[in-house]
Enzyme design. Sequence first.
Site, PDB file in Angstrom:
ATOM      1  N   CYS A 250      31.923  43.772  39.962  1.00  0.00           N
ATOM      2  CA  CYS A 250      32.590  43.168  38.816  1.00  0.00           C
ATOM      3  C   CYS A 250      33.806  42.328  39.195  1.00  0.00           C
ATOM      4  O   CYS A 250      34.309  41.560  38.380  1.00  0.00           O
ATOM      5  CB  CYS A 250      32.981  44.248  37.815  1.00  0.00           C
ATOM      6  SG  CYS A 250      31.601  45.332  37.358  1.00  0.00           S
TER       7      CYS A 250
ATOM      8  N   HIS B  91      37.526  41.297  33.041  1.00  0.00           N
ATOM      9  CA  HIS B  91      36.126  41.701  33.167  1.00  0.00           C
ATOM     10  C   HIS B  91      35.726  42.481  31.923  1.00  0.00           C
ATOM     11  O   HIS B  91      36.427  43.401  31.494  1.00  0.00           O
ATOM     12  CB  HIS B  91      35.941  42.549  34.422  1.00  0.00           C
ATOM     13  CG  HIS B  91      34.671  43.320  34.448  1.00  0.00           C
ATOM     14  ND1 HIS B  91      33.431  42.729  34.267  1.00  0.00           N
ATOM     15  CD2 HIS B  91      34.426  44.654  34.605  1.00  0.00           C
ATOM     16  CE1 HIS B  91      32.496  43.658  34.320  1.00  0.00           C
ATOM     17  NE2 HIS B  91      33.073  44.829  34.521  1.00  0.00           N
TER      18      HIS B  91
ATOM     19  N   ASN C  36      28.400  44.781  29.616  1.00  0.00           N
ATOM     20  CA  ASN C  36      28.986  44.566  30.934  1.00  0.00           C
ATOM     21  C   ASN C  36      27.974  43.835  31.808  1.00  0.00           C
ATOM     22  O   ASN C  36      26.973  44.413  32.228  1.00  0.00           O
ATOM     23  CB  ASN C  36      29.357  45.925  31.544  1.00  0.00           C
ATOM     24  CG  ASN C  36      29.999  45.814  32.916  1.00  0.00           C
ATOM     25  OD1 ASN C  36      29.915  44.787  33.577  1.00  0.00           O
ATOM     26  ND2 ASN C  36      30.620  46.891  33.366  1.00  0.00           N
TER      27      ASN C  36
END
Length: 339
Positions: A117, A262, A292
């Site tokens: 990420c 993020h 995500n």
Amino acid sequence: MTPLKMHGSHILSTGSAIPDICIDNDLLGTILDTSDSWISTRTGIKERNILGRDQSIIDLATIASKKALTKGLLQAEDLDLIIFATSTSNDLFGSASQLQHALGAKQAAAFDITAACSGFVISLIIAHQFIQTNVYNNILIVGADTLSQWVDWSDRTTCILFGDGAGAAILQKNQDNDILSFEINTDGSEAHQLCINHKRNFQQDTKHNNLINIPSNNYYQHLRMNGKEVYKFAVSKVPESIGKCLKQISMNSKDITWLLLHQANQRILETVANKLNIPVEKILSNIQFYGNTSAASIPIALDEAFDAGHICHKDIIAIAGFGAGLTWGSMIIKWHINE
């Protein structure tokens, strides 16, 4: 000795791509012990998109990259370098070369970055170094991941979180510098909190008197995450990291126009903003639509913010990626209209 002349890096353009298959929370509720209320309350996620059988991560990355090239009025041949941030490459040796070929970017070197990420932020920082030192002029940075292929779809604690996608940005040498400060960090002692472990099986080689174990049927396990520990890590380290970046350039959180983190969990986004005394209306968030998407989450949100006209000339954007490794990285950008 002539001092090294440092050049500016400008975010010329962006692009993004999302696969067609949409899975909303209500659908997950028909196969798992969960519900839309349970998921959205805890994560902010309402739906996510996953890769179809006839698609690959290269398809998504190519679409996002072509959009960025079109918006930047560039041809693929104008690219000097491609940095592909992904943890779900469709080739163990990396996929950047496949993306280079798909785009027809024959003049560009290409390599992968694996930092989950944090991958896009780290890639952007690396690209900035190449431009500052006058090595390259036009660099394509792509963040793409397809973690839907690596989650356990019977585990409601993880599968509800992740979606697939790709985002791209072109960084170009310019007299104005968009990237004001940055920092990256790693804490390998906590890597087990979020991981996809490799499993090795062995068979004995009886022909050589059992002296050699030969690997056989190696594979990667499902994604594993300690949600509570990852949450504590993110809300602790990210505000600290952004604060350090602001201090480097004698700014404070009041100077920030937009906060782009993020897209892991809406609670994380709001807690980080609160710790930095940044109003929630300054958070750029699309997590409810995509979940995500790992390395893709920041460039997708950045692309949508540019397309919507949210980011304007001289806006100050604080960007931070965080995740597996454990890794985290932040940067402060002052975006300029390229005149």
